[in-house]
Design a protein around this motif. Structure first.
Motif: not given
Length: 409
Positions: A50-73
């Motif tokens: 579950i921790l790995q899943e959460l980390r993977s999901k967190q990393e995916g969410l972080g990448g999505q957030l980074n791409s969104k931030d880049q798009q926003i920038l």
């Protein structure tokens, strides 16, 4: 012994029972421990998964957030660029608007100036047209007397110009007398002063001893026509063109009468030779072209004198006549009657004055050009006697017959 044996058997039995129960309990506890351990392992693996899943999901969410931030920038940068472009366009629009405003004001000013100029020209043209129409109306409303007065003014103007430019006194007198006749025929009482001044000017010109320019010019033309007949001093080849042609000999009536070929040759030789006595040395024989050149020079001097006569240049006139006299004496036969006749006429022409001071005859013309003022004066002179006569009539005094003002004698 029974009791001791029984107790010992009972103890053994209890010990056996206890030893039997103890393995069972230890086995159960082991299974429970294994179960708990297995559960812990399972829970740990699940937690780790579950921790790995959460980390993977967190990393995916972080990448999505980074791409969104880049798009926003990126969008922010684009918005900033658009805002800067909008600001630039706004400044350019403001500049264009100010330029358009300046051009509009300049164009309006030019239109205003051109409109003012056009209006000024229209007003000037309207004024000129009005004056022209009034002048045309005045010309149309002129009476026969006004036309005669205008004709007299034109004649006096021509007379003044002719007197000072040409000096033809006879033509000037004729023009002034014609102008006086037209003023007389006009019947205008305002021209009385003009006719008085004109009569004085005509009398002054008649008493003037003016040179006859036209007559002198005619004499010079006649003199130029005589040049071809004057004999030259030096001998020259060729037959003189001024000699009249001899009549042809009549046909002989008989064989003994008439001239032979020798007599005809002698006559022709006599025509070619002229015998003349002179005290001056003869050092050359002229060619026909040279003889003609001498005559042309004399003609040129006489023609120049005539041109100076017409211009009124007395100095040039007399200088050319004196030069012509010297040329005649030097190159033509002084003993010939024709030469002496031409020399006498040149001397007489040189003694004639061709320019004298002319009197001023512009007074009558000046008065005639102010005819309106003279008419006002004549009208006032006519109104004043009428007022005096009416005053005498009202006071009862007898009044004689009034004579019209400005009446001409």
């Amino acid at each position: 012994m029974s009791a001791t044996g029984q107790s010992a058997n009972g103890a053994e039995t209890e010990a056996e029972k206890t030893s039997a129960v103890r393995p069972k309990k230890s086995r159960n506890m082991a299974w429970v421990g294994y179960t708990i351990l297995l559960s812990v392992l399972i829970l740990t693996a699940g937690g780790w998964f579950i921790l790995q899943e959460l980390r993977s999901k967190q990393e995916g969410l972080g990448g999505q957030l980074n791409s969104k931030d880049q798009q926003i920038l990126e969008v922010t940068r684009q918005l900033n660029a658009l805002q800067s472009e909008m600001a630039t366009l706004h400044s350019q629009f403001a500049t264009l608007q100010s330029q358009v405003t300046t051009e509009d004001s300049k164009f309006e000013r030019q239109i205003g100036e051109q409109s003012a100029q056009i209006n000024e020209r229209l007003n000037l043209t309207r004024t000129e047209l009005g004056e022209s129409v009034q002048q045309i109306q005045r010309q149309l409303n002129k009476t026969h007397g006004d036309l005669l007065v205008a004709d007299a003014e034109y004649l006096l103007s021509i007379a003044n110009q002719k007197l000072h430019l040409i000096g033809d006194v006879k033509a000037v007198l004729a023009a002034m007398e014609a102008a006086d006749q037209r003023l007389h025929d006009s019947g205008d009482p305002a021209v009385f002063k003009v006719r008085e001044a004109l009569a004085e000017e005509i009398d002054t010109l008649r008493r003037l001893n003016a040179p006859d320019v036209v007559g002198l010019s005619s004499k010079l033309l006649i003199l130029e026509g005589k040049v071809k007949d004057i004999p030259l001093f030096l001998p020259h080849a060729g037959k003189s063109t001024g000699q009249p042609a001899k009549p042809e000999a009549a046909a002989p009536t008989s064989e003994g009468e008439g001239e032979g070929p020798l007599d005809s040759a002698l006559d022709n030789f006599k025509d070619l030779v002229t015998i003349r006595r002179t005290d001056r040395p003869v050092d050359a024989i002229l060619h026909p072209e040279q003889a003609e050149a001498l005559r042309q020079v004399l003609l040129l001097k006489l023609e120049t004198a005539r041109a100076a006569l017409l211009r009124g240049d007395e100095g040039m006139y007399k200088a050319n006549l004196a030069s012509a006299q010297e040329w005649l004496t030097e190159h033509f036969d002084p003993g010939s009657d024709k030469t002496q006749e031409v020399a006498t006429e040149i001397s007489a022409l040189a003694e004639q004055p061709i320019r004298i001071p002319f009197p001023d005859i512009s007074k009558s013309l000046t008065l005639l050009r102010n005819i309106e003022k003279l008419r006002l004066e004549a009208d006032e002179a006519g109104i004043k006697p009428n007022r005096e006569e009416s005053a005498k009539t009202q006071s009862g005094e007898p009044s004689g017959e009034a004579q019209p003002a400005g009446a001409q004698p």
